[in-house]
Every structure is written in structure tokens, then in C-alpha cells.
Scaffold this motif. Structure first.
Motif, short mmCIF file in Angstrom:
data_model
loop_
_atom_site.label_atom_id
_atom_site.label_comp_id
_atom_site.label_asym_id
_atom_site.label_seq_id
_atom_site.Cartn_x
_atom_site.Cartn_y
_atom_site.Cartn_z
N LYS A 88 -17.43 32.59 44.38
CA LYS A 88 -18.05 31.65 43.45
C LYS A 88 -19.48 32.08 43.11
O LYS A 88 -20.02 31.68 42.09
CB LYS A 88 -18.03 30.25 44.05
CG LYS A 88 -16.64 29.62 44.09
CD LYS A 88 -16.65 28.26 44.74
CE LYS A 88 -17.32 27.22 43.87
NZ LYS A 88 -16.54 26.94 42.65
N ALA A 89 -20.07 32.86 44.00
CA ALA A 89 -21.43 33.35 43.75
C ALA A 89 -21.42 34.69 43.04
O ALA A 89 -22.48 35.30 42.82
CB ALA A 89 -22.18 33.48 45.08
N GLY A 90 -20.22 35.20 42.67
CA GLY A 90 -20.12 36.46 41.97
C GLY A 90 -20.18 37.68 42.86
O GLY A 90 -20.46 38.78 42.39
N ILE A 91 -19.92 37.48 44.15
CA ILE A 91 -19.96 38.58 45.11
C ILE A 91 -18.55 38.85 45.61
O ILE A 91 -17.86 37.94 46.07
CB ILE A 91 -20.88 38.24 46.31
CG1 ILE A 91 -22.30 37.94 45.82
CG2 ILE A 91 -20.90 39.38 47.33
CD1 ILE A 91 -23.20 37.37 46.88
N SER A 92 -18.13 40.11 45.53
CA SER A 92 -16.80 40.46 46.00
C SER A 92 -16.80 40.59 47.53
O SER A 92 -17.59 41.34 48.09
CB SER A 92 -16.35 41.79 45.38
OG SER A 92 -15.09 42.18 45.88
N ALA A 93 -15.94 39.83 48.18
CA ALA A 93 -15.86 39.87 49.64
C ALA A 93 -14.40 39.74 50.06
O ALA A 93 -13.67 38.91 49.52
CB ALA A 93 -16.68 38.74 50.26
N SER A 94 -13.99 40.57 50.98
CA SER A 94 -12.61 40.52 51.48
C SER A 94 -12.59 39.78 52.82
O SER A 94 -13.44 40.01 53.68
CB SER A 94 -12.05 41.94 51.68
OG SER A 94 -12.03 42.64 50.46
N ALA A 95 -11.62 38.90 52.97
CA ALA A 95 -11.45 38.17 54.22
C ALA A 95 -10.28 38.77 54.99
O ALA A 95 -9.15 38.77 54.50
CB ALA A 95 -11.19 36.69 53.92
N ILE A 96 -10.55 39.27 56.18
CA ILE A 96 -9.52 39.95 56.96
C ILE A 96 -9.52 39.41 58.38
O ILE A 96 -10.55 39.46 59.06
CB ILE A 96 -9.77 41.47 57.01
CG1 ILE A 96 -9.89 42.05 55.59
CG2 ILE A 96 -8.66 42.18 57.77
CD1 ILE A 96 -10.39 43.47 55.56
N PRO A 97 -8.40 38.88 58.87
CA PRO A 97 -8.33 38.48 60.28
C PRO A 97 -8.61 39.68 61.17
O PRO A 97 -8.18 40.80 60.87
CB PRO A 97 -6.88 38.00 60.44
CG PRO A 97 -6.43 37.64 59.06
CD PRO A 97 -7.15 38.61 58.15
N ALA A 98 -9.33 39.48 62.25
CA ALA A 98 -9.75 40.59 63.11
C ALA A 98 -8.57 41.41 63.60
O ALA A 98 -8.64 42.65 63.67
CB ALA A 98 -10.56 40.06 64.29
N ASN A 99 -7.47 40.72 63.92
CA ASN A 99 -6.32 41.46 64.46
C ASN A 99 -5.55 42.23 63.40
O ASN A 99 -4.59 42.94 63.72
CB ASN A 99 -5.37 40.52 65.22
CG ASN A 99 -4.90 39.35 64.38
OD1 ASN A 99 -5.17 39.30 63.18
ND2 ASN A 99 -4.21 38.41 64.99
N GLU A 100 -5.95 42.12 62.13
CA GLU A 100 -5.33 42.88 61.04
C GLU A 100 -6.29 43.93 60.48
O GLU A 100 -5.95 44.64 59.53
CB GLU A 100 -4.91 41.93 59.91
CG GLU A 100 -3.79 40.96 60.28
CD GLU A 100 -2.45 41.68 60.44
OE1 GLU A 100 -2.21 42.66 59.73
OE2 GLU A 100 -1.66 41.26 61.31
N PHE A 101 -7.48 44.01 61.05
CA PHE A 101 -8.52 44.83 60.43
C PHE A 101 -8.19 46.31 60.39
O PHE A 101 -8.54 47.01 59.44
CB PHE A 101 -9.85 44.63 61.16
CG PHE A 101 -10.92 45.57 60.70
CD1 PHE A 101 -11.50 45.42 59.44
CD2 PHE A 101 -11.31 46.65 61.48
CE1 PHE A 101 -12.46 46.30 58.99
CE2 PHE A 101 -12.27 47.54 61.03
CZ PHE A 101 -12.85 47.36 59.79
N GLU A 102 -7.52 46.83 61.41
CA GLU A 102 -7.30 48.27 61.49
C GLU A 102 -6.61 48.81 60.24
O GLU A 102 -6.86 49.94 59.82
CB GLU A 102 -6.49 48.60 62.74
CG GLU A 102 -6.47 50.08 63.10
CD GLU A 102 -7.87 50.66 63.29
OE1 GLU A 102 -8.07 51.85 62.95
OE2 GLU A 102 -8.77 49.93 63.76
#
Length: 233
Positions: A12-26
Motif C-alpha cells: 500500500k506504500a508502493g514498496i515491493s515486499a515478499s512475505a515468506i514463512p521461515a520454513n519455506e525460505f530456502e
């Protein structure tokens, strides 16, 4: 779900951010570089999956920002920057204090620390969370206590809130609950809701018309009863 809701704040602030659960990060680790900012969110600061993800990102040169509730934790020591939420220890499995505080901090970061928004929020919460509302909540809870399944629907931020709400219901009451995007109801979701199944509808000013339209469709089919929350927090 707590991670996902914060990516909406940044979007909403115009910033691209990915949300990744820690156990899926690899699976996503190759996308990290020395130009990345890696925000790790943890109540205890000791969750093994989160620490492994942080170490992996750190090895690739990413800047680590830790948002934690437990001071002196391993995550705090690993991070380049840390923001304590200071809500005190969680007593129950249902993490409400840390979730709310961490969300508030991410909201502040994404909105460039607009303190006026927080002052408005404090006033709104003080007026909204009163004895009359709590009595209504207890009344609804008594009607839902014997339910086998509960559906929660919402859109945008309220969709992610519906996921977290369903999780809280499962953790606290052991009732099966699922959160859904209101716009996805026709894609198989609506067929899972039987007549008499409680449906909680989360609606704010931005999404109210669309979400209530979905609720009306469900009600018109006599599938369930919708409890609508229309106030913006």
C-alpha cells in the motif's frame, strides 16, 4: 499469516515486499543479495526455522532487521538492526500481544512512521473496545461454541486478517475454521459452506461494498449467517 499481512502494508506504500514463512525460505534463498533487506519477525527470537533463514540471508550479504519480543535472544544478536516490541511474555498459545505489536511496527515502517496515524488508532481502539462491544462478542461466542466449522472471509488486508482469525479460532477453541478471500467464494469455496455454517465477514471502508456483496450472496442462498464487522480500525 502474520508475515503476509505485513507485505500488504508495504504494498500500500508502493514498496515491493515478499512475505515468506521461515520454513519455506530456502526455496527463495537465491533471490537474496547484498542489496536485500531481510526483516525477520519472531516472538521468541529463538525459532529454529527463522534463525536458519536469517543465517542464510546474512551469508548472502543481506541487511537483517529483527522485530522481536524477547530481548537478548539469538535473533537479536544475529541482526544488524533490531526493533523490540516489548509486549511482555505470551502466556497462551494464541499469540495476540506480539502479533498486534509486530504488525503495528511494520505498519509504522511501511508508512514512514506517521505518528498521527497511531494517535488516531489509539483513540479509535479506546472508543471501540468498550464493555458494550465485549458483551456482544460474548453473546456471539455462546452461539458459536457448538459449531463444527466456521468460515471467515475478507478482502485485501481483511483477507489476511481472516486467515489469522481462523488460526486463532482453531488454537483457542479447537473448532475447524478457514479464512478465505471474498472474491474466491465462487471458486469452490462456497460449496464447502453448508446451511447453518457460521460465516464471519471482515469488512472495512475500502472493501465493504465488495465483501458485503459476497456476504449477501451467501445469505441469499441460505448457506450461512454472516456476522459483519464494518468499522475501520
Amino acid at each position: 499469516f502474520p508475515v503476509t499481512i505485513r507485505s500488504y502494508f508495504f504494498a500500500k506504500a508502493g514498496i515491493s515486499a515478499s512475505a515468506i514463512p521461515a520454513n519455506e525460505f530456502e526455496a527463495f534463498s537465491k533471490t537474496i543479495s547484498d542489496n536485500s533487506v531481510f526483516i525477520a519477525i519472531s516472538q521468541s527470537g529463538e525459532t529454529a526455522d527463522t534463525l536458519l533463514a536469517v543465517k542464510s540471508a546474512k551469508s548472502k550479504g543481506a541487511k537483517i532487521v529483527a522485530i522481536i519480543n524477547a530481548r537478548g535472544s539469538t535473533l537479536e544478536r544475529l541482526a544488524d538492526y533490531h526493533i523490540p516490541v516489548n509486549t511482555g511474555p505470551e502466556i497462551a498459545v494464541v499469540s495476540t500481544k506480539a502479533f498486534t505489536a509486530q504488525s503495528a511496527i511494520l505498519f509504522a515502517l511501511s508508512s514512514k512512521s506517521n505518528l498521527a496515524k497511531f494517535e488516531d488508532l489509539e483513540k479509535t481502539l479506546s472508543e471501540w473496545l468498550n464493555a458494550d462491544l465485549q458483551e456482544k462478542v460474548f453473546g456471539v461466542a455462546k452461539k458459536l461454541i457448538d459449531s463444527k466449522n466456521i468460515s471467515v472471509i475478507g478482502k485485501y488486508l481483511q483477507f489476511v486478517t481472516s486467515l489469522e482469525s481462523a488460526l486463532k479460532i482453531k488454537e483457542a477453541s479447537y473448532i475447524h475454521a478457514e479464512g478465505f478471500a471474498a472474491g474466491e467464494l465462487k471458486h469452490g469455496v462456497i460449496s464447502l459452506v453448508e446451511k447453518g455454517t457460521p460465516v464471519m465477514v471482515l469488512a472495512d471502508e475500502e472493501t465493504k461494498n465488495d465483501v458485503l456483496s459476497s456476504a449477501t450472496e451467501m445469505k441469499s442462498r441460505e448457506i450461512g449467517r454472516a456476522a459483519c464487522r464494518e468499522r475501520v480500525l
